[in-house]
Design an enzyme around this catalytic site. Structure first.
Site, PDB file in Angstrom:
ATOM      1  N   HIS A 241      12.202   5.971  -5.217  1.00  0.00           N
ATOM      2  CA  HIS A 241      11.571   4.831  -5.689  1.00  0.00           C
ATOM      3  C   HIS A 241      12.343   3.868  -6.801  1.00  0.00           C
ATOM      4  CE1 HIS A 241       8.174   3.635  -8.711  1.00  0.00           C
ATOM      5  NE2 HIS A 241       7.818   3.021  -7.251  1.00  0.00           N
TER       6      HIS A 241
ATOM      7  N   GLU B  60      13.845   2.488  -1.966  1.00  0.00           N
ATOM      8  CA  GLU B  60      12.825   1.538  -2.194  1.00  0.00           C
ATOM      9  C   GLU B  60      13.096   0.293  -2.852  1.00  0.00           C
ATOM     10  OE1 GLU B  60       8.941  -0.177  -3.958  1.00  0.00           O
ATOM     11  OE2 GLU B  60      10.466   1.161  -4.878  1.00  0.00           O
TER      12      GLU B  60
ATOM     13  N   GLU C 222       9.647  -3.816  -0.467  1.00  0.00           N
ATOM     14  CA  GLU C 222       8.540  -4.273  -0.770  1.00  0.00           C
ATOM     15  C   GLU C 222       8.619  -5.585  -1.314  1.00  0.00           C
ATOM     16  OE1 GLU C 222       4.930  -3.691  -4.268  1.00  0.00           O
ATOM     17  OE2 GLU C 222       6.505  -2.008  -4.148  1.00  0.00           O
TER      18      GLU C 222
END
Length: 283
Positions: free
Chosen positions: A43, A70, A144
């Site tokens: 993450h 990510e 993202e």
């Protein structure tokens, strides 16, 4: 019949990433097969070990053998794609101001590492292209689109960068685009139809209906919720419409173990070692 129980999870860190009051999990050891098939997503990079969304954090995720890193993509004042979670640079750099109001040159002057540790002093805010060029082929990248409503045209710019590198039709399916802004994901899917896409969901989606799940499945391959709403029933319903689930954000060994027990498809975590070093690993 499987027996389910609930446990109280630890409170998470700031920035709106909270955990559930409880997650229901099946009893019994986790098999080695379950461990090996679990997708491990670092993450914002391995952000428990290095400053988030920096090249150091991404490299740490690769070194720890995460399946994906990510990253959060936004756009500078002069239209450059940059990697930053917050819509301002205040929390994770020595600067101030909104990402959309700063040029790339201005952001490149900032120190994005000292806030985490002096060991990382001088870390820079990377561009999207820098991350692609450095880590393509080394690990999967979960992209993202962060607050895309603030950045008209960001979907097209992301698509252009991927297409220029021939990364818009990967054979290994290690490139995924996701966002909380679901209309943005619909747009991105139209631009990049061969890439898997995902919808991110917060706690307000605990009551998601079957009709809503079917609508998501029309353009999304992943349904990635906060762990606060993950239940065995929700996982079954998501799988039933053909989507996979990577919940966010695991920050303790206990949370990772519970997510393993729930049979999710992947775990988004600040600590990749938790996914490879859970209590059932030797069973």
């Amino acid at each position: 019949m499987k027996k389910f129980f609930s446990i109280v999870l630890m409170s998470s860190l700031a920035m709106g990433m909270y955990t559930a009051p409880a997650l229901a999990a099946q009893e019994g050891p986790i098999s080695k097969q379950q461990q090996l098939k679990m997708i491990n997503v670092a993450h914002r990079g391995a952000s428990g070990h290095a400053p988030e969304n920096t090249m150091a954090a991404f490299q740490k995720g690769v070194d720890m053998k995460a399946d994906y890193i990510e990253i959060d993509v936004q756009m500078s004042k002069d239209g450059e794609l940059v990697i930053m979670h917050d819509t301002t640079v205040d929390r994770t750099t020595n600067g101030t101001g909104a990402v959309k109001d700063l040029t790339l040159e201005e952001m490149k002057q900032l120190d994005a590492g000292s806030w985490f540790s002096e060991k990382f002093a001088g870390e820079k805010i990377p561009t999207f292209e820098e991350v692609l060029d450095e880590f393509r082929g080394k690990t999967g990248i979960l992209i993202e689109l962060k607050s895309p409503e603030r950045y008209p045209g960001i979907e097209e710019k992301v698509a252009k960068a991927l297409i220029e590198r021939n990364m818009h039709k990967p054979n290994n399916k290690k490139m995924v685009i996701q966002s909380f802004h679901h209309e943005s994901i619909e747009t991105s899917k139209e631009l990049l139809p061969l890439l898997p896409h995902g919808v991110l969901l917060g706690g307000g989606w605990a009551g998601v209906t079957d009709e809503q799940l079917a609508d998501f499945a029309a353009y999304a391959d992943y349904f990635n919720p906060t762990i606060s709403i993950v239940t065995p029933e929700l996982i079954d319903r998501v799988h039933a419409v053909g989507m996979k689930m990577y919940p966010y954000t695991s920050r303790s060994q206990e949370q990772a173990y519970e997510l393993f027990s729930l049979n999710v498809d992947g775990i988004i975590t600040d600590y990749p070692e938790h996914v490879y070093d859970h209590p059932g690993k030797n069973q």
